[in-house]
Design a protein around this motif. Structure first.
Motif, short mmCIF file in Angstrom:
data_model
loop_
_atom_site.label_atom_id
_atom_site.label_comp_id
_atom_site.label_asym_id
_atom_site.label_seq_id
_atom_site.Cartn_x
_atom_site.Cartn_y
_atom_site.Cartn_z
N MET A 42 0.85 -1.04 -0.06
CA MET A 42 -0.02 0.08 -0.01
C MET A 42 0.99 1.16 0.08
O MET A 42 0.77 2.20 -0.68
CB MET A 42 -0.88 0.05 1.19
N VAL A 43 2.04 1.19 0.63
CA VAL A 43 2.64 2.43 0.79
C VAL A 43 3.57 2.60 -0.56
O VAL A 43 3.53 3.81 -0.99
CB VAL A 43 3.84 2.47 2.00
N ASN A 44 3.95 1.50 -1.08
CA ASN A 44 4.75 1.65 -2.40
C ASN A 44 3.77 2.20 -3.47
O ASN A 44 4.16 2.75 -4.20
CB ASN A 44 5.18 0.26 -2.73
N GLU A 45 2.51 1.60 -3.35
CA GLU A 45 1.70 2.17 -4.31
C GLU A 45 1.15 3.69 -4.13
O GLU A 45 1.18 4.42 -5.20
CB GLU A 45 0.20 1.31 -4.23
N MET A 46 0.92 4.22 -2.95
CA MET A 46 0.67 5.50 -2.79
C MET A 46 1.93 6.23 -3.02
O MET A 46 2.00 7.51 -3.70
CB MET A 46 0.33 5.69 -1.18
N ALA A 47 3.17 5.77 -2.97
CA ALA A 47 4.24 6.50 -3.38
C ALA A 47 4.60 6.78 -4.95
O ALA A 47 4.96 7.72 -5.33
CB ALA A 47 5.74 6.07 -2.79
N THR A 48 4.27 5.69 -5.47
CA THR A 48 4.33 5.49 -6.87
C THR A 48 3.05 6.55 -7.51
O THR A 48 3.55 7.35 -8.47
CB THR A 48 3.82 4.16 -7.50
N PHE A 49 2.05 6.53 -7.00
CA PHE A 49 1.06 7.56 -7.63
C PHE A 49 1.39 8.83 -7.13
O PHE A 49 1.24 9.60 -8.39
CB PHE A 49 -0.46 7.34 -7.02
N GLY A 53 2.12 11.98 -9.86
CA GLY A 53 1.21 13.16 -9.86
C GLY A 53 -0.16 12.65 -9.84
O GLY A 53 -1.16 13.54 -10.10
N ILE A 54 -0.49 11.46 -9.38
CA ILE A 54 -1.88 10.92 -9.70
C ILE A 54 -2.54 11.16 -7.93
O ILE A 54 -1.77 10.51 -7.19
CB ILE A 54 -1.80 9.44 -9.87
N SER A 55 -3.62 11.59 -7.91
CA SER A 55 -4.02 11.88 -6.40
C SER A 55 -4.86 10.40 -6.33
O SER A 55 -5.41 9.97 -6.75
CB SER A 55 -5.13 13.06 -6.44
N GLU A 58 -6.04 10.45 -0.31
CA GLU A 58 -4.93 10.37 0.74
C GLU A 58 -4.45 11.77 1.25
O GLU A 58 -4.56 11.87 2.54
CB GLU A 58 -4.13 9.33 1.12
N GLU A 59 -4.18 12.64 0.17
CA GLU A 59 -3.41 13.88 0.72
C GLU A 59 -4.51 14.55 1.40
O GLU A 59 -3.89 15.50 2.19
CB GLU A 59 -3.16 14.41 -0.69
N LYS A 60 -5.99 14.42 1.10
CA LYS A 60 -6.67 15.22 1.81
C LYS A 60 -7.53 14.76 3.11
O LYS A 60 -8.30 15.16 3.46
CB LYS A 60 -7.78 15.69 0.60
N GLY A 61 -6.92 13.30 3.50
CA GLY A 61 -7.50 12.69 4.52
C GLY A 61 -8.67 12.09 4.03
O GLY A 61 -9.34 11.41 4.89
N GLU A 62 -8.95 11.96 2.77
CA GLU A 62 -10.24 11.00 2.35
C GLU A 62 -9.74 9.50 2.59
O GLU A 62 -8.69 9.04 2.27
CB GLU A 62 -10.44 11.15 0.85
N LYS A 63 -10.69 8.70 2.83
CA LYS A 63 -10.70 7.29 3.09
C LYS A 63 -11.15 6.78 1.81
O LYS A 63 -12.10 7.09 0.94
CB LYS A 63 -11.30 6.60 4.29
#
Length: 65
Positions: A42-49, A53-55, A58-63
């Protein structure tokens, strides 16, 4: 042969991933090592996105659903 570089896990992102996994319908920690692997993926996918530049929301605290 292809060289692959895996970036270090960001602790705060790993904690967010673990919190998400723990809220799923199951006893916390019941899947053992699989939960650690899921948090890492999950962390690797979030970092890849993020690097692409793909939102993820999570940046806005949305689940995510």
């Amino acid at each position: 042969m292809m060289n692959v570089s895996i970036p270090p896990i960001r602790r705060e992102m790993a904690e967010q991933a673990r919190a998400y996994i723990d809220q799923l319908t199951k006893p916390p920690g019941s899947l053992g090592r699989l939960e650690d692997v899921a948090a890492t993926v999950m962390v690797n996918e979030m970092a890849t996105f993020a690097s692409a530049g793909i939102s993820t929301g999570e940046e806005k605290g949305e689940k995510q659903a």
